[in-house]
Motif scaffolding. Structure first.
Motif, PDB file in Angstrom:
ATOM      1  N   PHE A  79      77.543  -9.084  46.960  1.00 46.70           N
ATOM      2  CA  PHE A  79      76.741  -9.518  45.978  1.00 46.70           C
ATOM      3  C   PHE A  79      76.016  -8.703  45.033  1.00 46.70           C
ATOM      4  O   PHE A  79      75.551  -7.390  45.668  1.00 46.70           O
ATOM      5  CB  PHE A  79      75.749 -10.547  46.852  1.00 46.70           C
ATOM      6  N   SER A  80      75.552  -8.877  44.048  1.00 47.60           N
ATOM      7  CA  SER A  80      75.108  -7.790  43.209  1.00 47.60           C
ATOM      8  C   SER A  80      73.663  -8.254  42.663  1.00 47.60           C
ATOM      9  O   SER A  80      73.335  -9.280  41.966  1.00 47.60           O
ATOM     10  CB  SER A  80      75.810  -7.531  41.879  1.00 47.60           C
ATOM     11  N   THR A  81      72.573  -7.185  42.773  1.00 53.06           N
ATOM     12  CA  THR A  81      71.366  -7.576  42.120  1.00 53.06           C
ATOM     13  C   THR A  81      71.476  -7.592  40.792  1.00 53.06           C
ATOM     14  O   THR A  81      70.539  -7.887  39.956  1.00 53.06           O
ATOM     15  CB  THR A  81      70.243  -6.668  42.771  1.00 53.06           C
ATOM     16  N   ALA A  82      72.293  -6.975  39.927  1.00 52.82           N
ATOM     17  CA  ALA A  82      72.447  -6.672  38.533  1.00 52.82           C
ATOM     18  C   ALA A  82      72.778  -8.007  37.978  1.00 52.82           C
ATOM     19  O   ALA A  82      72.553  -8.633  37.094  1.00 52.82           O
ATOM     20  CB  ALA A  82      73.437  -5.603  38.359  1.00 52.82           C
ATOM     21  N   THR A  83      74.030  -8.682  38.626  1.00 52.09           N
ATOM     22  CA  THR A  83      74.396  -9.889  38.197  1.00 52.09           C
ATOM     23  C   THR A  83      73.827 -11.079  38.874  1.00 52.09           C
ATOM     24  O   THR A  83      74.076 -12.264  38.456  1.00 52.09           O
ATOM     25  CB  THR A  83      76.133 -10.009  38.245  1.00 52.09           C
ATOM     26  N   CYS A  84      72.989 -10.789  39.946  1.00 53.69           N
ATOM     27  CA  CYS A  84      72.341 -11.897  40.587  1.00 53.69           C
ATOM     28  C   CYS A  84      73.570 -12.833  40.970  1.00 53.69           C
ATOM     29  O   CYS A  84      73.359 -14.247  40.813  1.00 53.69           O
ATOM     30  CB  CYS A  84      71.427 -12.650  39.927  1.00 53.69           C
ATOM     31  N   SER A  85      74.785 -12.558  41.433  1.00 55.39           N
ATOM     32  CA  SER A  85      75.916 -13.601  41.782  1.00 55.39           C
ATOM     33  C   SER A  85      76.653 -12.827  42.571  1.00 55.39           C
ATOM     34  O   SER A  85      76.538 -11.636  43.231  1.00 55.39           O
ATOM     35  CB  SER A  85      76.388 -13.776  40.606  1.00 55.39           C
ATOM     36  N   LEU A  86      77.570 -13.811  43.262  1.00 55.36           N
ATOM     37  CA  LEU A  86      78.903 -13.009  44.010  1.00 55.36           C
ATOM     38  C   LEU A  86      79.861 -12.268  43.199  1.00 55.36           C
ATOM     39  O   LEU A  86      80.480 -12.882  42.229  1.00 55.36           O
ATOM     40  CB  LEU A  86      79.519 -14.328  44.909  1.00 55.36           C
ATOM     41  N   ASP A  87      79.843 -11.123  43.286  1.00 55.13           N
ATOM     42  CA  ASP A  87      80.829 -10.140  42.430  1.00 55.13           C
ATOM     43  C   ASP A  87      82.227 -10.169  42.965  1.00 55.13           C
ATOM     44  O   ASP A  87      83.230 -10.183  41.990  1.00 55.13           O
ATOM     45  CB  ASP A  87      80.074  -8.496  42.302  1.00 55.13           C
ATOM     46  N   GLU A  88      82.344  -9.956  44.161  1.00 60.09           N
ATOM     47  CA  GLU A  88      83.962  -9.746  44.739  1.00 60.09           C
ATOM     48  C   GLU A  88      84.063 -10.096  46.138  1.00 60.09           C
ATOM     49  O   GLU A  88      82.852 -10.302  46.683  1.00 60.09           O
ATOM     50  CB  GLU A  88      84.059  -8.376  44.360  1.00 60.09           C
ATOM     51  N   TRP A  89      85.215 -10.209  46.551  1.00 60.59           N
ATOM     52  CA  TRP A  89      85.567 -10.751  47.764  1.00 60.59           C
ATOM     53  C   TRP A  89      86.756 -10.142  48.153  1.00 60.59           C
ATOM     54  O   TRP A  89      87.713  -9.753  47.406  1.00 60.59           O
ATOM     55  CB  TRP A  89      85.440 -12.134  48.028  1.00 60.59           C
ATOM     56  N   VAL A  90      87.080 -10.054  49.634  1.00 57.07           N
ATOM     57  CA  VAL A  90      88.253  -9.717  50.294  1.00 57.07           C
ATOM     58  C   VAL A  90      88.359 -10.465  51.516  1.00 57.07           C
ATOM     59  O   VAL A  90      87.448 -10.559  52.180  1.00 57.07           O
ATOM     60  CB  VAL A  90      88.353  -8.167  50.272  1.00 57.07           C
ATOM     61  N   PHE A  91      89.471 -10.598  51.873  1.00 55.84           N
ATOM     62  CA  PHE A  91      89.736 -11.362  52.933  1.00 55.84           C
ATOM     63  C   PHE A  91      91.064 -11.117  53.687  1.00 55.84           C
ATOM     64  O   PHE A  91      92.065 -10.637  52.960  1.00 55.84           O
ATOM     65  CB  PHE A  91      89.543 -12.968  53.037  1.00 55.84           C
ATOM     66  N   GLU A  92      91.341 -11.311  54.952  1.00 52.98           N
ATOM     67  CA  GLU A  92      92.644 -11.100  55.775  1.00 52.98           C
ATOM     68  C   GLU A  92      92.419 -11.972  57.063  1.00 52.98           C
ATOM     69  O   GLU A  92      91.457 -12.193  57.516  1.00 52.98           O
ATOM     70  CB  GLU A  92      92.744  -9.706  56.133  1.00 52.98           C
ATOM     71  N   ASP A  93      93.671 -12.222  57.470  1.00 56.05           N
ATOM     72  CA  ASP A  93      93.793 -12.996  58.801  1.00 56.05           C
ATOM     73  C   ASP A  93      93.301 -12.171  59.914  1.00 56.05           C
ATOM     74  O   ASP A  93      93.712 -10.858  59.786  1.00 56.05           O
ATOM     75  CB  ASP A  93      95.292 -13.764  58.947  1.00 56.05           C
ATOM     76  N   VAL A  94      93.134 -12.568  60.988  1.00 57.80           N
ATOM     77  CA  VAL A  94      92.811 -12.001  61.903  1.00 57.80           C
ATOM     78  C   VAL A  94      93.951 -10.993  62.691  1.00 57.80           C
ATOM     79  O   VAL A  94      93.789 -10.206  63.437  1.00 57.80           O
ATOM     80  CB  VAL A  94      91.966 -12.610  63.315  1.00 57.80           C
ATOM     81  N   CYS A  95      95.021 -11.618  62.399  1.00 52.60           N
ATOM     82  CA  CYS A  95      96.201 -11.000  63.197  1.00 52.60           C
ATOM     83  C   CYS A  95      96.950  -9.999  62.451  1.00 52.60           C
ATOM     84  O   CYS A  95      97.768  -9.299  62.974  1.00 52.60           O
ATOM     85  CB  CYS A  95      97.546 -12.328  63.109  1.00 52.60           C
ATOM     86  N   LYS A  96      96.336  -9.666  61.068  1.00 51.20           N
ATOM     87  CA  LYS A  96      96.909  -8.744  60.366  1.00 51.20           C
ATOM     88  C   LYS A  96      96.465  -7.358  60.670  1.00 51.20           C
ATOM     89  O   LYS A  96      95.403  -7.184  61.307  1.00 51.20           O
ATOM     90  CB  LYS A  96      96.623  -8.847  58.743  1.00 51.20           C
TER      91      LYS A  96
END
Length: 532
Positions: free
Chosen positions: A515-532
Motif C-alpha cells: 500500500f502507498s501513502t502517495a496513492t492512498c491505495s493498493l499499489d501492487e501484490w504478489v502471491f504463491e502457493d505454499v507448496c511452491k
C-alpha cells in the motif's frame, strides 16, 4: 402444520400479562424468577438490550401482585406457596433517556412517578424526584400495611447516550438523588430488583445500597434471559421444521443455521448456550433467517465508545481477561471492553478455572455482520451498502475459486473509492497507524462477507498481518506500507508464517500486499502457493 400456523409470537411484546392473556408463545422461566426473588432483598442483573429484561421485570410484577391465574401451568406454581398481593413500583426508565438537559431529566423522573402520586398522594415538601420517591414508598407501606416491591427497568438508560460528555455529571447527580431512597427506605421495601445494560458503581444504587447482590455472572441465573439451545430445540421443533421447509433444506441444516446466526451467548463461567430471544422469535414469526437485533444499525453510543477509546476492532475476536476486566463499572472504564461485553457485542466463549481467565469473543454471525455495518462508515468512510453491491459478490467468488489476481484487482478498485481527503487522513491517525488502517479495512470487508478473518495472528516467527480462512483455501497476507509486495512475500517465507497451516488440508496461498501513502491505495501484490 395447521396447528403451528396458529402460534402467536410475542414480537415487540414485553408484558407478561399480555403474553399470557393473549396466548402468545412463552418460554417458561418462572422457576428462575422465583429463585431470584428469594436470592436477596436487593438484586441487580445486567443483560444486553432486547434480551428479555423487561419481560422478566413484568413477570416479577405479576407475581408480587398475586396474579396467580396468570401463572397457571408454569413452573413457579410448584415453588411459591405465598401469593400475597403487594404494592409494586414498576419504574421503566427508558422513558427518561435522550434528554437534552438536567431539568428535562428531572421532569421525566417526576412523570415516571406520577401514577404512584395519583394512588398514594404527594407532600408539598417533596420537590425532587428522590424525596418524592421516598415519600411514596413510605405512604404505600403505611396505607397497605405491606412492604413495597420496587422494580427498576433500564436504570442506566438516562446515562448511556451522554457518556464522556460534560452533562454526564449533572445527569449522574440527579440519578444519585433519585436512587438514594432505595437504601433509606429499607424498612418499607420487601424486594428491590434493578436491571439494565451497564454498571455505574458511583450511582447510589451501588455506593449506598451496600447489600445489593449482583447476580449478573452467577451460573444459576445464566439462562434467566434469552432462550437456551435446549429450549429452542424442544419447544420450537415444529417451527424449525416449518423454517426448514421454507429454506428448502434439512432440519439439521436449519438448526446449524440458527445456531450460527443467533446462538453463542454465555453469561457465566458455566453457562448453557443462549440464543438471542428477540431475533429468534422474529425469525420464526417471519419464517426467515435474517438480522433482527440491530435494526437500522449499531447503536450510536457504542460507536462513540469505540471512538473515545480508539479501540482496535480487529481484537474483538480474541480477548483473554479476568472477570474484573469486563465487569468493571462503566465510569471507571479505561477501554471499550466492558461496554462491548455488557451490551452483547462480546460474550464469554470459554473459561479456564485454574487461571481464572475468561475468553471473550463475538457471539454469532448476526452480531458480527451488524457490528461491521455500523463500523465500516466510521473506519473507512464508505457506506456498508457499498460492500454488499457487485464488488462483494465478485470478490468473494474470485477468492473461492483461488483466483487471487482477479480478487485483488477488484479490491484495488474498491479501495480506490476511499475518501482520502486531508481531513479524513487526520481522522485516521486518531484511530490507527496507516498500515493498521489497511488491516482494519481488510478485516471489516472480510467480516461483512461473513468470511473468517483474523489480524496480527501470533506464530513462532512473529505475527501474520491478515489470516483468511475459506472453505477450500487459506490466505496468509502480509502488508507493506511504501515497501514492495515482494518484500512482504519474503517476510512470510522467512518467518514461516504459512507453516502452521500446511497440515490443514486446505490449499494455502501466501499474499504480499503493498500500500502507498502517495496513492492512498493498493499499489501492487504478489502471491504463491505454499507448496511452491
Amino acid at each position: 402444520m395447521a396447528l403451528l400456523q396458529q402460534r402467536r409470537y410475542p414480537v415487540g411484546i414485553q408484558t407478561f400479562e399480555k403474553i399470557r392473556k393473549g396466548r402468545y408463545v412463552y418460554v417458561d422461566k418462572t422457576d428462575l424468577v422465583y429463585q431470584i426473588t428469594q436470592h436477596s432483598n436487593y438484586v441487580f442483573l445486567a443483560r444486553p438490550r432486547r434480551f428479555g429484561k423487561s419481560l422478566l421485570v413484568t413477570t416479577m410484577k405479576s407475581f408480587f401482585e398475586g396474579r396467580r391465574e396468570l401463572f397457571k401451568g408454569l413452573k413457579i406454581m410448584a415453588l411459591a406457596e405465598v401469593w400475597t398481593p403487594r404494592p409494586v413500583f414498576h419504574l421503566d426508565l427508558s422513558t427518561a433517556k435522550d434528554k437534552e438537559s438536567a431539568e428535562a431529566l428531572r421532569q421525566a423522573l417526576f412523570l415516571a412517578l406520577q401514577p404512584y402520586v395519583e394512588r398514594y398522594g404527594k407532600d408539598p415538601l417533596e420537590t425532587t424526584p428522590g424525596t418524592l420517591l421516598r415519600g411514596l414508598l413510605r405512604r404505600a407501606h403505611q396505607q397497605s400495611q405491606l412492604q413495597v416491591v420496587v422494580l427498576v427497568d433500564e436504570y442506566d438508560a438516562p446515562l448511556l447516550d451522554v457518556l464522556h460528555e460534560e452533562r454526564i455529571e449533572d445527569f449522574r447527580r440527579i440519578m444519585q438523588e433519585f436512587y438514594q431512597p432505595l437504601k433509606a427506605a429499607d424498612e418499607d421495601i420487601h424486594f428491590c430488583f434493578i436491571t439494565g445494560i451497564t454498571k455505574f458503581s458511583q450511582l447510589s444504587i451501588f455506593s449506598t445500597i451496600n447489600n445489593i447482590s449482583d447476580v449478573t455472572l452467577l451460573p444459576k441465573f445464566a439462562a434467566i434471559c434469552g432462550i437456551t439451545e435446549e429450549e429452542v430445540f424442544s419447544l420450537f421443533s415444529e417451527d424449525i421444521q416449518q423454517l426448514a421447509q421454507n429454506q428448502g433444506c434439512s432440519e439439521q441444516t436449519t438448526k446449524e443455521l440458527l445456531k450460527r446466526q443467533y446462538d453463542g451467548y454465555h453469561f457465566a463461567s458455566v453457562s448453557p448456550d443462549v440464543y438471542n430471544p428477540f431475533s429468534l422469535l422474529n425469525c420464526f414469526n417471519n419464517e426467515k433467517v435474517d438480522s433482527y437485533w440491530f435494526g437500522s444499525g449499531t447503536p450510536s453510543f457504542l460507536i462513540h465508545q469505540l471512538q473515545h477509546f480508539r479501540t482496535d476492532i480487529t481484537s474483538l475476536d480474541d480477548y483473554e481477561v479476568t472477570a474484573e476486566a469486563f465487569n468493571v463499572p462503566t465510569e471507571a472504564m479505561t477501554d471499550a471492553l466492558p461496554i462491548l461485553y455488557q451490551s452483547g457485542y462480546l460474550t464469554i466463549k470459554g473459561y479456564d478455572q485454574e487461571s481464572d481467565i475468561f475468553y471473550l469473543g463475538i457471539p454469532n454471525q448476526e452480531v458480527r455482520l451488524g457490528m461491521t455495518r455500523g463500523l465500516i462508515p466510521f473506519y473507512t468512510g464508505l457506506k456498508a451498502t457499498d460492500v454488499n453491491t457487485g464488488f462483494a459478490l465478485l470478490f468473494w467468488r474470485a477468492l473461492q475459486k483461488n483466483d487471487i489476481e482477479n480478487a485483488l484487482q477488484r479490491l484495488q478498485g474498491y479501495l480506490a473509492q476511499l475518501p482520502y481527503v486531508e481531513g479524513f487522513k487526520k481522522k485516521l491517525q486518531e484511530v490507527a497507524t496507516a498500515e493498521g488502517f489497511y488491516e482494519w479495512t481488510l478485516y471489516l470487508i472480510f467480516s461483512m462477507l461473513n468470511v473468517y478473518v483474523r489480524t496480527q495472528v501470533k506464530c513462532r516467527g512473529g505475527r501474520v498481518d491478515v489470516l483468511v480462512k475459506m472453505a477450500q483455501v487459506i490466505y496468509v497476507m502480509e502488508i507493506k506500507l511504501n515497501g514492495s509486495a515482494q518484500q512482504a512475500l519474503e517476510q512470510i517465507n522467512d518467518k514461516g508464517y504459512a507453516l502452521p497451516y500446511q497440515q490443514d488440508g486446505r490449499k494455502t496461498i501466501k499474499v504480499g500486499l503493498s500500500f502507498s501513502t502517495a496513492t492512498c491505495s493498493l499499489d501492487e501484490w504478489v502471491f504463491e502457493d505454499v507448496c511452491k
